[in-house]
Enzyme design. Sequence first.
Site, PDB file in Angstrom:
ATOM      1  N   CYS A 168       0.801  -1.235   0.000  1.00 44.36           N
ATOM      2  CA  CYS A 168       0.000   0.000   0.000  1.00 44.36           C
ATOM      3  C   CYS A 168       0.830   1.281   0.000  1.00 44.36           C
ATOM      4  CB  CYS A 168      -0.940  -0.005   1.198  1.00 44.36           C
ATOM      5  SG  CYS A 168      -1.791  -1.564   1.399  1.00 44.36           S
ATOM      6  N   HIS A 301      -4.706   7.720   5.177  1.00 42.59           N
ATOM      7  CA  HIS A 301      -4.756   6.379   4.582  1.00 42.59           C
ATOM      8  C   HIS A 301      -6.149   5.797   4.819  1.00 42.59           C
ATOM      9  CE1 HIS A 301      -3.056   2.894   2.741  1.00 42.59           C
ATOM     10  NE2 HIS A 301      -3.233   2.134   3.799  1.00 42.59           N
ATOM     11  N   HIS A 339      -9.869   0.641  -1.640  1.00 40.91           N
ATOM     12  CA  HIS A 339      -8.449   0.578  -1.303  1.00 40.91           C
ATOM     13  C   HIS A 339      -7.738  -0.005  -2.510  1.00 40.91           C
ATOM     14  CE1 HIS A 339      -4.689   0.361   0.478  1.00 40.91           C
ATOM     15  NE2 HIS A 339      -4.952  -0.256   1.625  1.00 40.91           N
TER      16      HIS A 339
END
Lengths: 424, 307
Positions: A168, A301, A339
Amino acid sequence: MDEKTLLTPVAVTGMSMITAQGACLADSWAGISTAANALRPWNDDSDDKLGRLQVASCGELRCPADMPAKLWAGLARTQQLAALAADEALTSAGLPRRLAPSSRPMGLFLATTVCGMDKNEQFYRQYRQNPQMANSRLMRRIQSYEVLTFIARRHRLNGPRILFLSTCVGSSMAIGAACDAIRLGRVDIALAGGAEALCRLLLSGFNSLRLVAPNGCQPFDAHRPGITVGEGAALLVLESAAHAKARGAKPIGYVRGFAATCDAHHITAPEPGGHWAASAIQAAVEKSGLMPGDIGYVNAHGTGTRDNDAMEAKAIPTAFEALDAAVPPVSSTKRLTGHTFAAAGAIEAAICLQAMATGILPPNAGLAEPDSACQLPLVLQSRPARTNAAISCNFAFGGNNTALVFSRHIETGRGGMVGKGAME
Amino acid sequence: MSLLHIHSLGICTSTWPSIGQLRKAIALGQGHGETGSGDEVARQKKPGDAAMVESMDAVSRWAIGAITEAWQGASLDQGIVPTDRIALLLYSAWGQVDSTVTYLESMWGDGGRFASPRHFTRSVHSSPTSLAAIHFGIHGPCQTLVHDAWPVCSVLEQADDLLNADRADTVIVCWADQPSAVATELCRRAAEDLHRAQFARFAGGDSHGGAVAAVVSINAILPGAEFGVEVGPVAANKKSVGAGAVVEQGAYPTDGALHWAAAGVAWSLAAAKAEGKALPAAADYWRESGHHGQMREVRFCRVAARE
């Protein structure tokens, strides 16, 4: 490298964004800034519970006019997303889609997590049923670097290139590395970002960890059920301010600071206190040459998992407290884009740049009941705000933390002298 | 690119369990070690939770084994460099491929009802990096990298950038890959689409693997640096841009595994030390092949060791 070089802003002269909200930057931003719902059931061809999970899919990807349909069909979906994003980024920077052989070297710093896993899954499924009948051609995409090779060849990017596989934080690391290479004079101009395709492995994997929200993520909500798995791509054209000026390119914004740290705590869970995440945010601001008070927006995030959001809600205030500044408005845009893992850093970098360019802060969509343990000044609804600088935070498996700082103008900062000096 | 000081090396392959063993073998003129010895040593020499070690894929065991040797060789275990000023760059072409295959198997079997979360988290390509960072308590940037042409050059250049951009005082570079019957089989099946050089690697049939690690810096912050390394520019059409003798690829025992390039560097340096050979400045160099006849040179030289 001396301090002045370390603080040199890197110009962003082109960018792209492909998300579930739209197949280009304008469409994606229109959906994100208005909090449009882009989630839909995955609808995999197999009839199981995964098919009913809400995901942020980009839908059908249209083959570029200059590419043979057969070649397009043989690409992994990550390669397709990266190709579309590269086309848009180069065009928006006023560059040709295929650089001339005589062009100065252009770097390529990419990130992905799954790369050709969609093809690999098909192969492995066939292989399990009958090894002799499995289609070997599906295996051409097994190596992750295929996406790097494909983009470099398609656009004739003959500068340094590297692929980050740091989940990520991958594309944030790619952007940070590209900026370092530009500041160090290794290359004048680079394409940096990430691409990630939805695949069964990702959805099934996070589902096996019981981390997928069945009906969409709710970052920083008291009852947040987990993540929404998404896909997308974003690429930035980065160049030295002098190079941009010489070719007459108008910067969209500037990358001012970057920092990366590692929790060294757990292979999946973040360090609960957020110490190393805060350290990355603080270091990125300190290395940006900006005053902490210049920062007007934080793109969190905010995955919607209990652990990440709780940690981040500690890390952001800790960092700004250490910087002696108030916490700016914060939002997570994961509900709107899903995501997108290795692409998340680049997509959220583009969101920060768009927020500054349009003067609109995107909302923390999906929030029904704010978690009292997450004391952040969340942007509840999309709203206008003049923002000169913004931060994008990303955190990953293995405790990797990154923060990227952007400014709208080169003059933003301590008296503007660092930026102005770098232009000359 | 700057001159990088190599403070220490570590190696843990299926044939050579340590740099010391490699040097002894060079001195005795042995070309190959014993298959499997590296993994046994990796299991033994990695301190900590035995169950944790067993649960790792071989690539992580080997990476941690090689890094342990380099870590100790550079005295990083003595806390000379703060852990947030140490960066880790790990290059792995396949990652934890066994876990990936096991996860795929569990995902497709029984309608996915028993998809294994443990194997999913380990299937992530950056898992070996994460496990090494956790094991050594590294708080600086930890990156997992892949390149399509120059495994050694690209990682050394990225290390150089991290050091010059003041993101770390020292960088641990590690190249690690494990043998995998599935990967070998799948690649052999796809060989007609692969580059000839890759075909030769995959078609050999030998399944070995391992890891090579080095601790590097640009300012000799640590004691013990004896060698320096520089990466040269890209040269087309297999033309050399250097003037000295070439340390040719192929004389080192890596048996077709994907870490061949890094092991070649380690072999060159270990050989120089074992034979008491003084590496002349910018004369010996090792070259790495890329696509379409492109070459890059990795040049070694002796540097003054800090006491």
